[in-house]
Scaffold this motif. Sequence first.
Motif, PDB file in Angstrom:
ATOM      1  N   GLY A   1      12.392 -50.397  28.836  1.00  0.00           N
ATOM      2  CA  GLY A   1      13.064 -49.896  28.048  1.00  0.00           C
ATOM      3  C   GLY A   1      12.464 -48.893  27.369  1.00  0.00           C
ATOM      4  N   VAL A   2      11.505 -49.493  26.138  1.00  0.00           N
ATOM      5  CA  VAL A   2      10.353 -48.711  25.569  1.00  0.00           C
ATOM      6  C   VAL A   2       9.390 -49.944  25.229  1.00  0.00           C
ATOM      7  CG1 VAL A   2       9.060 -47.389  23.811  1.00  0.00           C
ATOM      8  CG2 VAL A   2      11.563 -46.614  24.535  1.00  0.00           C
ATOM      9  N   PRO A   3       8.475 -50.004  26.099  1.00  0.00           N
ATOM     10  CA  PRO A   3       7.383 -51.283  26.049  1.00  0.00           C
ATOM     11  C   PRO A   3       6.689 -51.262  24.952  1.00  0.00           C
ATOM     12  CG  PRO A   3       6.537 -49.579  27.597  1.00  0.00           C
ATOM     13  CD  PRO A   3       7.956 -48.885  27.140  1.00  0.00           C
ATOM     14  N   ARG A   4       6.960 -52.523  24.259  1.00  0.00           N
ATOM     15  CA  ARG A   4       6.206 -52.670  22.715  1.00  0.00           C
ATOM     16  C   ARG A   4       4.758 -52.753  23.083  1.00  0.00           C
ATOM     17  NH1 ARG A   4       8.110 -54.390  17.906  1.00  0.00           N
ATOM     18  NH2 ARG A   4       6.718 -55.288  16.611  1.00  0.00           N
ATOM     19  N   THR A   5       4.395 -53.557  24.243  1.00  0.00           N
ATOM     20  CA  THR A   5       3.076 -53.460  24.763  1.00  0.00           C
ATOM     21  C   THR A   5       2.155 -52.212  24.260  1.00  0.00           C
ATOM     22  OG1 THR A   5       3.093 -55.481  25.801  1.00  0.00           O
ATOM     23  CG2 THR A   5       1.379 -54.076  26.317  1.00  0.00           C
ATOM     24  N   LEU A   6       3.091 -51.187  24.958  1.00  0.00           N
ATOM     25  CA  LEU A   6       2.323 -49.939  24.843  1.00  0.00           C
ATOM     26  C   LEU A   6       2.226 -49.188  23.501  1.00  0.00           C
ATOM     27  CD1 LEU A   6       3.379 -48.006  28.331  1.00  0.00           C
ATOM     28  CD2 LEU A   6       1.399 -49.717  27.671  1.00  0.00           C
ATOM     29  N   MET A   7       3.260 -49.276  22.704  1.00  0.00           N
ATOM     30  CA  MET A   7       3.460 -49.137  21.167  1.00  0.00           C
ATOM     31  C   MET A   7       2.392 -49.598  20.456  1.00  0.00           C
ATOM     32  SD  MET A   7       7.596 -48.553  20.518  1.00  0.00           S
ATOM     33  CE  MET A   7       7.984 -50.346  20.982  1.00  0.00           C
ATOM     34  N   GLU A   8       2.218 -50.976  20.850  1.00  0.00           N
ATOM     35  CA  GLU A   8       1.113 -51.784  20.055  1.00  0.00           C
ATOM     36  C   GLU A   8      -0.231 -51.189  20.223  1.00  0.00           C
ATOM     37  OE1 GLU A   8       3.645 -55.868  19.571  1.00  0.00           O
ATOM     38  OE2 GLU A   8       2.126 -55.641  21.255  1.00  0.00           O
TER      39      GLU A   8
END
Length: 379
Positions: free
Chosen positions: A284-291
Amino acid sequence: MTAPASRLRIALVCNTAWAIYTYRQGLLRTLTERGVEVTVIAPRDRTVEPLVAMGCRFVELKVASKGTDPRDDLKTLAALWREYRATRPHAVFHYTIKPNIYGSIAAWLARVPSIAVTTGLGYVFIQKSRTAMIAKRLYRLAFRFPREVWFLNQDDRTAFFDQNLLAHPERARLLHGEGVDLDEYAFTPLPEREAFVFILIGRLLWDKGVAEYVEAARRLRAAYPHVRFQLLGPVGVDNPSAIGRTDVEAWQRDDLIDYLGEAHDVRPHIANADCVVLPSYREGVPRTLMEASAMGRPIVATDVPGCREVVEDGVTGFLCEAKNAASLAEQLERMLTLGARERMEMAAKGREKVAREFDEKTVVERYKGTIRAITGISL
């Protein structure tokens, strides 16, 4: 006449309580602090206690995430319908495939307003199987009913349009990720040491590119013995693409990866890493990468929907081909041989991009606006 905010009832439904707790704490805090009765409906797991401690009501839901037996899915639909009829939530937000499909139908039958949030299209749009074909037909049926259908990236919304899965295309909305708390995930300087640490964070699924990550480690370890390849996340989860513990144990025996288990708080692990890796087939939009970007970590990820929303190739990280271990190994080697100054520049630009595009506060405002549109109540 509308109810006051203190009597407003909002439900969030997902195939794991963990995902509600991990990805939507900002929303949960905002709602509970304003006196909203928040109900989390999901299978029971270790995050139920912290959800209840936050002030949420919890209702256990049986969801056969791996299963294809329609009788199990009808039981899920019936359980949701009974819950909606009994508690009459003012709005329900559904996440992940089966809650999106069966929850949307149940909410319509119970005459309860709902929103479908497509957090990632997963195996339905990766595989070409009979199960995927049936899932698309069910999407086409169920998505007649929500007030709105939210997509986290443009590619997913386009896929639904192109395959004619939306009976009401005008109800489609682009959320552009579910955001990250920039205060909680504060910028942290890169480690200064000789060793170099890559980390892949997430549920251990083949669709996350874990096999490619392990093969890339195999290719690089001989030439770069000071490099460590870490895996952090639950193993053997209820998912058609789940990786078993025996595979992980074999990789550990071969000294290819360091398996770190699970963690409530991923921040220490991100802070200890030099680069965060996600070779996923689709997101979707990976939260891991945003974090990771929020904390100032360069990224290596696949050039697929979701990942390329977060990673600007050559600026905040590097993109590689999906399902291609050689391409992944090439980009990992490129990252670890990059100069310290260049990595620090990537770290700073990653933080800037997340602050500009993925601030959780903006996402929470979208939820508040939608709730106000449905109920007439301002939060």
